[in-house]
Design an enzyme around this catalytic site. Structure first.
Site, PDB file in Angstrom:
ATOM      1  N   CYS A  45      -5.657   5.801  -1.241  1.00 30.03           N
ATOM      2  CA  CYS A  45      -5.663   4.565  -1.944  1.00 30.03           C
ATOM      3  C   CYS A  45      -6.864   3.714  -1.904  1.00 30.03           C
ATOM      4  CB  CYS A  45      -4.378   3.766  -1.592  1.00 30.03           C
ATOM      5  SG  CYS A  45      -2.843   4.394  -1.993  1.00 30.03           S
TER       6      CYS A  45
HETATM    7  C1  BEZ Z   1      -3.219   7.481   1.026  1.00 29.90           C
HETATM    8  O1  BEZ Z   1      -3.150   6.585   0.268  1.00 29.90           O
HETATM    9  O2  BEZ Z   1      -3.979   8.014   1.754  1.00 29.90           O
HETATM   10  C2  BEZ Z   1      -1.536   7.827   1.163  1.00 29.90           C
HETATM   11  C3  BEZ Z   1      -0.617   6.983   0.989  1.00 29.90           C
HETATM   12  C4  BEZ Z   1       0.445   7.491   1.095  1.00 29.90           C
HETATM   13  C5  BEZ Z   1       0.745   8.644   1.684  1.00 29.90           C
HETATM   14  C6  BEZ Z   1      -0.023   9.557   1.744  1.00 29.90           C
HETATM   15  C7  BEZ Z   1      -1.470   9.219   1.642  1.00 29.90           C
END
Ligand code: BEZ
Length: 211
Positions: A45
């Site tokens: 994210c």
């Molecule tokens: C991420 O943004 O890295 C992420 C968020 C939730 C689950 C897996 C990855």
């Protein structure tokens, strides 16, 4: 029921990192992108919001307003934005909606319980100036989205809203377009003065009409 293409984008009022917004009036006459991410302070994210921030001028040039949303609270968003700016070498200038009560997530069906019953998946809604949904995408948490693809899609959506053309696979701004099947050859000669190339009766290419 899930939102479908052509549906009215649900309106809402929400707190964001840029103040409280009432979604439809915030959009005004612009195009919009509303995209969800699973959680703040997560790595994928962080890169996604950084990528979006870096493309700010490209979205603005296309008259597109961008808003992100997750079920995290506003104070988390504010703290995380500092990390995004620091680690991604950019400045986040678009609103990140705090949706702890899942008002937006529910209206837009962004929680897919069989994937995760608490967090939003990576949804994207492209919304036209008429507030109707023009495109939806859903990615799992494990896969970051391609924001250049969103620009490409916006280019196609804005072009095809004005001209009776469609864009072929992997089309990029400036490349030839396809004349929509409802246009007869005689009409195409008037509509597309640059001419057209007829590969099959149903497959006719013309130079991009607005260039
Ligand atoms: C991420 O943004 O890295 C992420 C968020 C939730 C689950 C897996 C990855």
């Amino acid at each position: 029921m899930a939102l479908r293409l052509g549906d009215l984008a649900p309106d809402f009022t929400a707190e964001t990192t840029e103040g409280t917004i009432q979604f439809h009036s915030w959009l005004g006459d612009s195009w919009g992108i509303l995209f969800s991410h699973p959680a703040d302070y997560t790595p994928v994210c962080t890169t996604e919001l950084g990528a979006t921030a870096k493309l700010g001028a490209e979205f603005a040039r296309r008259n597109v307003k961008v808003a992100a949303v997750s079920v995290d609270p506003l104070d988390a968003h504010h703290g995380w934005v500092k990390d995004i700016n620091e680690t991604q070498g950019t400045t986040v200038k678009f609103p990140i909606i705090a949706d702890p009560n899942r008002v937006v997530a529910t209206a837009y069906d962004m929680i897919h319980p069989n994937a995760d019953d608490k967090a939003t998946v990576r949804s994207v809604f492209v919304i036209g100036p008429d507030k109707k949904i023009k495109l939806t995408l859903t990615y799992p948490a494990s896969t970051g989205r391609n924001f250049l693809e969103l620009l490409r899609v916006i280019d196609s959506l804005q072009l095809t809203a004005k001209y009776r053309v469609a864009t072929p696979a992997d089309w990029q701004e400036g490349q030839d377009c396809i004349i929509t099947p409802a246009v007869k050859d005689a009409e195409a000669e008037t509509l597309f003065p640059k001419g057209f190339r007829k590969v099959k009766p149903y497959l006719r290419y013309t130079p991009q009409p607005n260039r």
